[in-house]
Write an enzyme that holds these catalytic residues in place. Structure first.
Site, short mmCIF file in Angstrom:
data_model
loop_
_atom_site.label_atom_id
_atom_site.label_comp_id
_atom_site.label_asym_id
_atom_site.label_seq_id
_atom_site.Cartn_x
_atom_site.Cartn_y
_atom_site.Cartn_z
N ASP A 1 0.90 -1.14 0.12
CA ASP A 1 -0.15 0.07 0.03
C ASP A 1 0.86 1.41 -0.07
O ASP A 1 0.73 2.16 0.83
CB ASP A 1 -0.93 -0.04 1.24
CG ASP A 1 -1.75 -1.20 1.43
OD1 ASP A 1 -2.09 -1.82 0.39
OD2 ASP A 1 -2.07 -1.87 2.61
N GLU B 1 -11.51 -0.72 -3.12
CA GLU B 1 -10.47 -0.14 -2.01
C GLU B 1 -9.49 0.62 -2.42
O GLU B 1 -9.35 1.11 -3.85
CB GLU B 1 -10.04 -1.13 -1.15
CG GLU B 1 -9.07 -2.18 -1.62
CD GLU B 1 -8.61 -3.18 -0.64
OE1 GLU B 1 -9.42 -3.56 0.45
OE2 GLU B 1 -7.60 -3.70 -1.12
#
Ligand SMILES: *[C@@H]1O[C@H](CO)[C@@H](O)[C@H](O)[C@H]1NC(C)=O
Length: 328
Positions: free
Chosen positions: A30, A200
């Site tokens: 991420d 997401e």
């Protein structure tokens, strides 16, 4: 004399001679990166109770610098930190679990924001606010921040009935919500439902007056985690019908280059501001899933004649590319 010779030699090297190879950092799911006042700042998921940043003047330098702690909190399982500069201070958005929750239960994630002492991305940061929607206290994750027509919005992902949607929420500033969250996107295409039904990691992307959100789709536990594209095409950012979803993925696995599950990205500009770059995580083998084995990678991207971002295919690791334009 040595020094003068050295300077003369340097003068012969073209100014754009810097190079880099992917991955740019190991073990950094991420990833989010900013280039600011002469340095790159790379921040990523740690699963811990502190947040680290890698700071280097070149893209290639990131892999050999320390990941320095800039913030610690009372809790655990840190996911998806991002730093955004708003009104002269950096805001560190992150999702994590409270200390009294079970680490085995991922549903414990909620979004939070910390504030830097100054305009230094290295902080130090102090806790500023919880960003939980009082109307819906269920799992929230992947906070990001977007500016639309002078207004500010928090974005993120939330879990509802076993699937993950994107949300958008109006803010007066990075720590003061002014309303409830609204659904921004729900998985609709088959390519958003591989392994799990998930949208997401929403990330803002601005170009030529147009506003895009790039998001991650499907499950990070499989090789088919990928990026999709939304564009704001109306007048009300809080109304999901004012956003258009593009029917095909923007970026996905490459068998040829041995890149699996590329996703959860960020954007940064080259040091001279002329190039757009993507930072994202991926695996080298298709069995590593959502683990800390995910490394971060960077690659330059372009725009189509129609003004749509073109990411191409994920580049192979270990191949040398030219560094972002304007690096010293
Ligand atoms: C980076 O540093 C932070 C803060 O010390 C730590 O929590 C995290 O585990 C580190 N990440 C890696 C990959 O070493």
């Amino acid at each position: 004399m040595m020094k003068i010779l050295f300077c003369l030699l340097l003068a012969w090297v073209p100014s754009n001679a810097n190079q880099y190879q992917n991955p740019i950092a190991p073990s950094s799911p991420d990833p989010w990166m900013q280039y600011y006042n002469g340095f790159y700042y790379l921040i990523a998921t740690s699963w811990g109770s502190s947040v680290g940043i890698r700071k280097a003047s070149t893209l290639d330098g990131l892999k050999s610098v320390d990941n320095t702690s800039v913030y610690s909190f009372d809790g655990h399982s840190l996911w998806a930190p991002e730093i955004h500069l708003v009104d002269g201070k950096w805001y560190l958005f992150y999702s994590a679990c409270a200390s009294d929750t079970d680490p085995a239960n991922w549903g414990c994630h909620r979004n939070h924001v910390a504030e830097s002492a100054s305009d230094d991305p290295m902080g130090p940061y102090t806790f500023k606010a919880d960003l939980i929607d009082p109307n819906d206290e269920n799992m929230e994750l992947d906070p990001s921040y977007i500016f639309i027509n002078g207004e500010q919005y928090l974005m993120g992902s939330y879990n509802i009935n076993g699937l993950a949607n994107l949300f958008i929420r109006p803010m007066a500033n990075p720590y003061t919500p002014t309303g409830a969250k609204r659904m921004l996107s729900t998985p609709t295409y088959d390519w958003e439902k591989e392994g799990e039904t998930i949208n997401e990691g929403p990330e803002p992307l601005y170009h030529d007056g147009r506003i895009f959100v790039v998001y991650s789709a499907s499950s990070c536990s499989g090789a088919n985690y990928k990026l999709g594209l939304l564009e704001f095409v109306g007048t009300d950012p809080l109304d999901s019908t004012h956003w258009q979803k593009y029917p095909t993925p923007l970026f996905q696995r490459s068998e040829e280059n041995h890149v699996y599950g590329p996703g959860h990205n960020g954007f940064f500009k080259s040091p001279d501001g002329t190039e757009d770059w993507l930072v994202y995580h991926a695996n080298d083998v298709n069995t590593e899933g959502c683990t800390m084995a995910r490394s971060s990678r960077a690659q330059k991207f372009t725009w189509s004649d129609d003004g749509i971002p073109v990411f191409g295919i994920p580049e192979a690791t270990g191949v040398t590319y030219e560094s972002p334009s304007g690096e010293n």
